[in-house]
Design a protein around this motif. Structure first.
Motif, short mmCIF file in Angstrom:
data_model
loop_
_atom_site.label_atom_id
_atom_site.label_comp_id
_atom_site.label_asym_id
_atom_site.label_seq_id
_atom_site.Cartn_x
_atom_site.Cartn_y
_atom_site.Cartn_z
N LEU A 72 -14.69 27.13 150.93
CA LEU A 72 -13.39 26.47 150.81
C LEU A 72 -12.41 27.30 149.97
O LEU A 72 -11.21 27.32 150.23
N LEU A 99 -22.99 28.26 148.40
CA LEU A 99 -22.64 28.84 147.11
C LEU A 99 -21.26 28.42 146.62
O LEU A 99 -20.79 28.89 145.61
N GLY A 100 -20.60 27.58 147.37
CA GLY A 100 -19.27 27.10 146.94
C GLY A 100 -18.20 28.15 147.10
O GLY A 100 -17.26 28.18 146.28
N ARG A 144 -19.47 23.18 143.79
CA ARG A 144 -20.18 22.34 144.76
C ARG A 144 -20.31 20.94 144.17
O ARG A 144 -20.47 20.80 142.96
N ALA A 145 -20.25 19.93 145.03
CA ALA A 145 -20.41 18.56 144.52
C ALA A 145 -21.80 18.39 143.96
O ALA A 145 -22.76 18.99 144.47
N ASN A 203 -18.79 23.29 157.60
CA ASN A 203 -19.00 22.26 156.56
C ASN A 203 -19.11 20.88 157.19
O ASN A 203 -19.95 20.08 156.79
N ILE A 259 -13.13 20.96 144.81
CA ILE A 259 -13.90 21.72 145.80
C ILE A 259 -13.25 23.03 146.25
O ILE A 259 -13.93 23.89 146.80
N LYS A 305 -22.48 20.72 158.57
CA LYS A 305 -23.51 20.82 157.52
C LYS A 305 -23.57 19.54 156.68
O LYS A 305 -24.65 19.06 156.36
N TYR A 306 -22.40 18.98 156.34
CA TYR A 306 -22.40 17.82 155.44
C TYR A 306 -22.37 16.48 156.20
O TYR A 306 -21.98 15.46 155.64
N ASP A 319 -15.09 14.68 160.14
CA ASP A 319 -16.52 14.43 160.33
C ASP A 319 -16.86 13.03 159.88
O ASP A 319 -16.04 12.34 159.26
P1 ADP Z 1 -20.59 25.41 150.23
O1 ADP Z 1 -20.50 24.61 151.48
O2 ADP Z 1 -21.20 26.74 150.47
O3 ADP Z 1 -21.21 24.67 149.13
P2 ADP Z 1 -17.71 25.26 150.28
O4 ADP Z 1 -16.73 25.96 149.44
O5 ADP Z 1 -17.55 25.40 151.75
O6 ADP Z 1 -19.14 25.74 149.76
O7 ADP Z 1 -17.69 23.72 149.97
C1 ADP Z 1 -17.61 23.35 148.58
C2 ADP Z 1 -18.19 21.97 148.38
O8 ADP Z 1 -17.35 21.00 149.03
C3 ADP Z 1 -19.51 21.74 149.03
O9 ADP Z 1 -20.56 22.18 148.22
C4 ADP Z 1 -19.54 20.25 149.26
O10 ADP Z 1 -19.96 19.61 148.13
C5 ADP Z 1 -18.11 19.92 149.54
N1 ADP Z 1 -17.76 19.80 150.98
C6 ADP Z 1 -17.08 20.70 151.72
N2 ADP Z 1 -16.89 20.24 152.97
C7 ADP Z 1 -17.43 19.00 153.02
C8 ADP Z 1 -17.54 18.01 154.02
N3 ADP Z 1 -17.04 18.16 155.25
N4 ADP Z 1 -18.17 16.85 153.71
C9 ADP Z 1 -18.68 16.65 152.46
N5 ADP Z 1 -18.61 17.56 151.47
C10 ADP Z 1 -17.99 18.72 151.74
#
Ligand code: ADP
Length: 580
Positions: free
Chosen positions: A537, A533-534, A522-523, A475, A516, A478-479, A503
């Motif tokens: 976490l 797919l959320g 997902r945000a 994550n 989350i 990715k984010y 990060d």
């Molecule tokens: P996914 O990444 O598959 O959407 P996760 O359960 O891992 O599902 O994350 C849930 C949500 O949390 C993400 O969709 C994102 O919006 C937010 N998120 C998680 N990690 C981060 C991060 N490091 N920075 C920003 N947003 C994050």
């Protein structure tokens, strides 16, 4: 629905019904009693007032007679002319309504009749004649009567001693020297029309007031009687006209009967005989006579508002009860609908989870075969371009595989069947292996490890914890589309360790930070390139929770995020809910 079920579901409404009905009935009975007591008191006061007015009026009439008596004592001889003027001056019809006449009857011996007749004739009444049966030695003919007209002319000359009730009453007055009231009589003034019960009030007149000490003196010195005849209805109507809210019956003596009835207010007020619920029965004594007064309330008695008060309270109370019961029933129905909907949505959710579990399972098998075939293909003699395609296919298969693995994990967590393989391992191993795995996927990013990871031997499911850490690292990369560096730190604090992943990416809003860790959340507004797919976490958090730990997040949108795993070094897996 049987009675038991109705009771079970609707007992709050029944409770409201019983409580409010009981309260309403209680209030109704209290107000009824209070109203009744007030009405009884008011009635008693009205009866006392009516009786008082009646007594006062009779006393007033006695006073008038005393004035007439004084006229005789004040002059040597009273003439018809004197009498007329005296009575006219009293202005009886205006001041003492109800009096039929004020008269004087002379007390004479039988042998004095011719002389008296002659004297009266001479005084201007040539037709005067004493009307008597002449049975007694003494006679009491009416010689002055005012007003001298109408019905009263019929009484002029009438010997009252010839009638037993009058004779008895006059005898009583004579002997006592006091006013005497007769029993019920029919006045000689009555014609054939509108005959009313009557009675008479007498006061004896003696030769002089000084000669009346003993009965013998009084008998010797009596010269006549001043008296007033009353027509019962005319009199009582005048006295009691302001008592239209009560029904009054007056009886002569102490036994109420048709024969002894002196007055009945119904006939006067021309209203139907309405015996109310309040009744009083009293006797009064005046001038030697006893009257029984029977009073009852009429419909007009008491204020209407007060009478209706208990009924109003009852109606209002029952209306409120009805309203509250309707509201309660509605609430219960709504609540059970919400419960049903909740149950339904839970069932739908369960079915969905079951479906996801089965579907992922079913997908896993063919995907494993595809992967095996593609890997075989990779090992065969391929051109360089073909090999590139095969490698890309393998990468996509890996992605699909991990997606299916996540789906399976979610359904295992839901079903409570995610099992942990407990072992011991080093914290440094966990972190470095996780970095290695992620580096493998994101070759262009740098994961900066803070030096000096303490040499902590931990207990737990290393594979699952690595899965959780991998997800945080994935994550973080990715984010953080604009950054290529991610930081990781491992620390021991007493009997716990913390692993911090930092990060410099897009960050997470405060509202989203609270959401989350929920399944499939997902945000909003994420760029379409940031697929997911959320589930990551949610799974990571569940894994850490199973190790009696937690994951926390601090973040600032646009600046980056820090996810921290916090776990005991030696979790107590025997504790309820944390079994491996
Ligand atoms: P996914 O990444 O598959 O959407 P996760 O359960 O891992 O599902 O994350 C849930 C949500 O949390 C993400 O969709 C994102 O919006 C937010 N998120 C998680 N990690 C981060 C991060 N490091 N920075 C920003 N947003 C994050």
């Amino acid at each position: 629905m049987n009675i038991r079920q109705i009771f079970k579901n609707y007992y709050p409404a029944l409770l409201v019904f019983f409580c409010l009905t009981a309260f309403t009935l209680y209030s109704y009975s209290e107000i009824t009693n209070a109203t009744k007591a007030r009405r009884e008191k008011l009635f008693e006061q009205r009866v006392a007032r009516a009786t008082d007015v009646l007594k006062r009026r009779i006393t007033d009439y006695t006073q008038i007679l005393r004035g007439c008596q004084a006229l005789f004592y004040a002059s040597d001889s009273v003439t018809a002319d004197n009498w007329e003027k005296y009575v006219a001056n009293l202005n009886v019809s205006d001041n003492y309504a109800g009096i039929q006449a004020i008269a004087y009857a002379a007390y004479i011996k039988k042998n004095e009749v011719p002389e008296v007749e002659a004297r009266i004739k001479k005084s201007g009444y040539p037709d005067f004649k004493i009307v008597s049966d002449f049975r007694n030695d003494h006679l009491t003919p009416i010689i002055f009567i005012e007003p001298f007209r109408g019905r009263n002319l019929r009484a002029f000359g009438f010997d009252m001693y010839s009638e037993s009730i009058r004779k008895e009453t006059m005898g009583r007055a004579l002997e006592t020297g006091k006013p005497a009231m007769s029993k019920k009589v029919t006045l000689v003034q009555e014609t054939t029309e509108d005959i009313q019960p009557g009675f008479l009030l007498y006061l004896p007149v003696y030769r002089s007031p000084e000669t009346t000490r003993t009965t013998e003196d009084r008998k010797k010195n009596i010269i006549g009687f001043v008296y007033t005849p009353f027509r019962g209805y005319d009199l009582m109507e005048a006295i009691l006209k302001s008592f239209s809210d009560i029904h009054i019956e007056i009886y002569d003596g102490n036994k109420p009967s048709e024969k002894s009835l002196l007055f009945n207010s119904d006939s006067i007020l021309h209203r139907p005989s309405t015996k109310g619920e309040l009744v009083s029965d009293t006797s009064i004594y005046m001038a030697g006579a006893q009257w029984k007064i029977v009073v009852s309330s009429t419909e007009m008695f008491g204020s209407n508002i007060e009478k209706r008060q208990p009924d109003l309270v009852l109606i209002l109370g029952l209306a409120i009860t009805f309203l509250m019961v309707v509201i309660a029933v509605n609430n219960i129905k709504n609540r059970s609908r919400v419960v049903e909907e909740l149950q339904l949505s839970k069932e739908v959710e369960k079915k969905k989870d079951e479906f996801i579990g089965i579907a992922s399972h079913e997908l896993k098998t063919p995907l494993t075969s595809i992967k095996a075939y593609i890997q075989l293909l990779e090992r065969s003699d391929l051109k360089e371009t073909e090999r590139t395609f095969v490698r890309k296919a393998i990468a996509q298969i890996k992605k699909l595989n991990s997606l299916i693995a996540d789906l399976l994990d979610v359904s295992k967590i839901q079903a409570g069947s995610l099992r942990l393989q407990i072992d011991t391992f080093l914290l440094s191993e966990l972190i470095s292996e996780s970095i290695e795995t992620v580096n493998h996927i994101y070759a262009n990013h740098q994961i900066v490890l803070e030096p000096e990871i303490p040499n902590v031997v931990m207990k737990g499911d290393k594979f699952r914890l690595e899965q959780a850490l991998n997800n945080l690292l994935n994550n973080a990369i990715k984010y953080s589309p604009g950054s290529r560096t991610v930081f990781i730190k491992g620390k021991q604090i007493d009997d716990h360790v913390t692993i911090e992943v930092k990060d410099e990416g897009i960050g997470i809003s405060r509202e989203n930070q609270a959401l989350i860790f929920q399944k499939y959340h997902r945000a909003e507004g994420l760029s379409p390139t940031l697929s997911g797919l959320g589930m990551g976490l949610y799974i990571s958090n569940e894994i850490v929770k199973r190790h009696q730990g937690k994951i926390s997040v601090t973040s600032e949108p646009g600046k980056g995020s820090i996810f921290t795993i916090y776990i005991p070094i030696h979790p107590d897996f025997d504790k309820a809910g944390f079994n491996a």
